[in-house]
Write a protein that holds these residues in place. Structure first.
Motif, PDB file in Angstrom:
ATOM      1  N   LEU A  77      35.457  35.699  33.316  1.00 48.10           N
ATOM      2  CA  LEU A  77      36.614  34.844  33.609  1.00 48.10           C
ATOM      3  C   LEU A  77      37.886  35.378  32.959  1.00 48.10           C
ATOM      4  O   LEU A  77      38.979  35.290  33.543  1.00 48.10           O
ATOM      5  N   LYS A  78      37.767  35.947  31.779  1.00 45.22           N
ATOM      6  CA  LYS A  78      38.950  36.507  31.124  1.00 45.22           C
ATOM      7  C   LYS A  78      39.434  37.775  31.836  1.00 45.22           C
ATOM      8  O   LYS A  78      40.641  38.050  31.889  1.00 45.22           O
ATOM      9  N   GLN A  79      38.506  38.548  32.391  1.00 44.30           N
ATOM     10  CA  GLN A  79      38.906  39.700  33.182  1.00 44.30           C
ATOM     11  C   GLN A  79      39.669  39.256  34.435  1.00 44.30           C
ATOM     12  O   GLN A  79      40.699  39.833  34.799  1.00 44.30           O
ATOM     13  N   ILE A  80      39.168  38.219  35.081  1.00 43.39           N
ATOM     14  CA  ILE A  80      39.863  37.693  36.266  1.00 43.39           C
ATOM     15  C   ILE A  80      41.247  37.186  35.885  1.00 43.39           C
ATOM     16  O   ILE A  80      42.237  37.451  36.580  1.00 43.39           O
ATOM     17  N   LEU A 210      29.021  41.434  40.080  1.00 46.67           N
ATOM     18  CA  LEU A 210      28.814  40.397  41.082  1.00 46.67           C
ATOM     19  C   LEU A 210      28.852  39.005  40.462  1.00 46.67           C
ATOM     20  O   LEU A 210      28.438  38.818  39.323  1.00 46.67           O
ATOM     21  N   HIS A 211      29.284  38.034  41.248  1.00 42.79           N
ATOM     22  CA  HIS A 211      29.152  36.642  40.833  1.00 42.79           C
ATOM     23  C   HIS A 211      27.675  36.294  40.696  1.00 42.79           C
ATOM     24  O   HIS A 211      27.258  35.619  39.773  1.00 42.79           O
ATOM     25  N   HIS A 218      28.487  26.328  44.037  1.00 38.94           N
ATOM     26  CA  HIS A 218      29.504  26.956  43.190  1.00 38.94           C
ATOM     27  C   HIS A 218      30.822  27.203  43.920  1.00 38.94           C
ATOM     28  O   HIS A 218      31.795  27.625  43.299  1.00 38.94           O
ATOM     29  N   THR A 219      30.843  26.973  45.228  1.00 39.36           N
ATOM     30  CA  THR A 219      32.064  27.093  46.026  1.00 39.36           C
ATOM     31  C   THR A 219      32.673  25.705  46.172  1.00 39.36           C
ATOM     32  O   THR A 219      32.005  24.782  46.644  1.00 39.36           O
ATOM     33  N   ASP A 233      31.141  29.213  37.880  1.00 41.02           N
ATOM     34  CA  ASP A 233      29.832  29.597  37.350  1.00 41.02           C
ATOM     35  C   ASP A 233      29.507  31.073  37.545  1.00 41.02           C
ATOM     36  O   ASP A 233      28.774  31.464  38.454  1.00 41.02           O
ATOM     37  N   PHE A 234      29.990  31.887  36.605  1.00 41.99           N
ATOM     38  CA  PHE A 234      29.759  33.327  36.619  1.00 41.99           C
ATOM     39  C   PHE A 234      28.699  33.751  35.597  1.00 41.99           C
ATOM     40  O   PHE A 234      28.601  34.923  35.254  1.00 41.99           O
ATOM     41  N   GLY A 235      27.895  32.826  35.132  1.00 42.97           N
ATOM     42  CA  GLY A 235      26.972  33.111  34.035  1.00 42.97           C
ATOM     43  C   GLY A 235      25.782  33.974  34.380  1.00 42.97           C
ATOM     44  O   GLY A 235      25.116  34.494  33.487  1.00 42.97           O
TER      45      GLY A 235
END
Length: 309
Positions: A77-80, A210-211, A218-219, A233-235
């Motif tokens: 998320l921080k990269q995004i 990948l997500h 999650h969408t 939710d990228f975990g």
């Protein structure tokens, strides 16, 4: 490919009391006032809604597994946020630990509702697929070196690795269909379909973060307009071929709308499209193996895909 093995299945899984949650949240947002809801959906994480605007997310100790990581999600998320600040994903406000058992993330709440909770027309749903495809392409086009160098993301770094991942999935699903005697109407056996499909897989070296599961839980969409809102939710993220993020959607129109959005700004090459076909076969086999309600539809799609390979 790492298996889903829970590392400490007997660990206690207490719901944190509100004061405990607020004490940790106030490390990052001193004005946090009250816990207004607790999500007990049963996943790897538990979330606490604070002031109807913040999400406090904890790793559930008894569902700790190698491929799920709050730290990894925070990194993603921080990269995004740094590279694609306009992209609609949660924003991380804080991350930390409290003692041995509590790992947490504080983040903004995604507006709207999960697609699985929305009642959308076919046209509106396909429009969501198109926008999700655009989002995934932007995420996949981010610089990959930080993900690789972080050491947080398992996965693949060669065509051989990608082929092995596909092979293991095909072997597992075809065996499940046969062993559990799932309804099967194709002239080829599940193992034969898997073998033919794997033989059609090109040797693509394209691997990205990948997500992992950008599906309908999650969408997020706007419940009033049906418009796409964002992705959460990228975990479970990992590194592999981009088509693994495009395989879960059930119907051919949804998949094609997703691909249309994915390629709207920039085309993909023939190897990508061939790998996309292979990923669709994988998705259909997964549906037959796990969801009797869509077996007939998935089988019809499989027949067409086998011809296209």
């Amino acid at each position: 490919m790492p298996k889903d093995v829970y590392l400490q299945p007997n660990a206690p899984d207490p719901v944190l009391d509100a004061e405990h949650v607020l004490r940790l949240a106030r490390r990052h947002m001193p004005d946090a006032q009250s816990v207004t809801a607790v999500d007990e959906s049963g996943g790897e994480a538990r979330t606490y809604l604070i002031d109807d605007r913040l999400i406090f997310k904890t790793q559930r100790p008894q569902q700790l597994r190698p491929r799920t990581s709050l730290e990894k999600e925070v990194f993603f998320l921080k990269q995004i946020e740094a590279v694609l600040p306009d992209l609609s994903v949660p924003r991380v406000l804080g991350y930390g630990r409290d003692g041995h058992d509590v790992e947490y993330t504080l983040m903004t709440r995604m507006r709207g509702v999960a697609l699985r909770q929305a009642e959308l027309s076919g046209t509106a749903r396909l429009a969501v697929m198109h926008e999700l495809g655009r989002t995934l392409r932007r995420i996949h086009r981010m610089p990959q070196a930080p993900f690789i160098e972080s050491g947080l993301f398992p996965g693949d770094n060669s065509a051989a690795d990608v082929r092995q991942r596909f092979a293991e999935w095909f072997e597992e699903l075809s065996a499940r269909i046969s062993d559990e005697q799932r309804p099967w109407s194709l002239p080829q056996t599940p193992a034969q379909v898997a073998e033919r499909t794997l033989a059609a897989l090109p040797n693509s070296t394209e691997c990205v973060a990948l997500h992992s599961n950008p599906y309908h839980e999650h969408t997020f969409v706007d419940p009033a307009t049906g418009a796409y809102v964002g992705l959460i939710d990228f975990g479970d993220a990992y590194i592999s071929h981009p088509t693994f993020d495009l395989r879960r959607w059930r119907t051919r129109p949804e998949r094609e709308a997703l691909l249309a959005g994915y390629t709207a700004g920039e085309p993909v090459d023939e190897d990508f499209r061939r790998t996309w076909l292979v990923a669709q076969v994988l998705g259909d086999l997964g549906a037959v193996a796990s969801n009797p309600a869509v077996t007939e539809e998935a089988s019809d799609d499989l027949r067409g895909l086998v011809v296209e390979l």
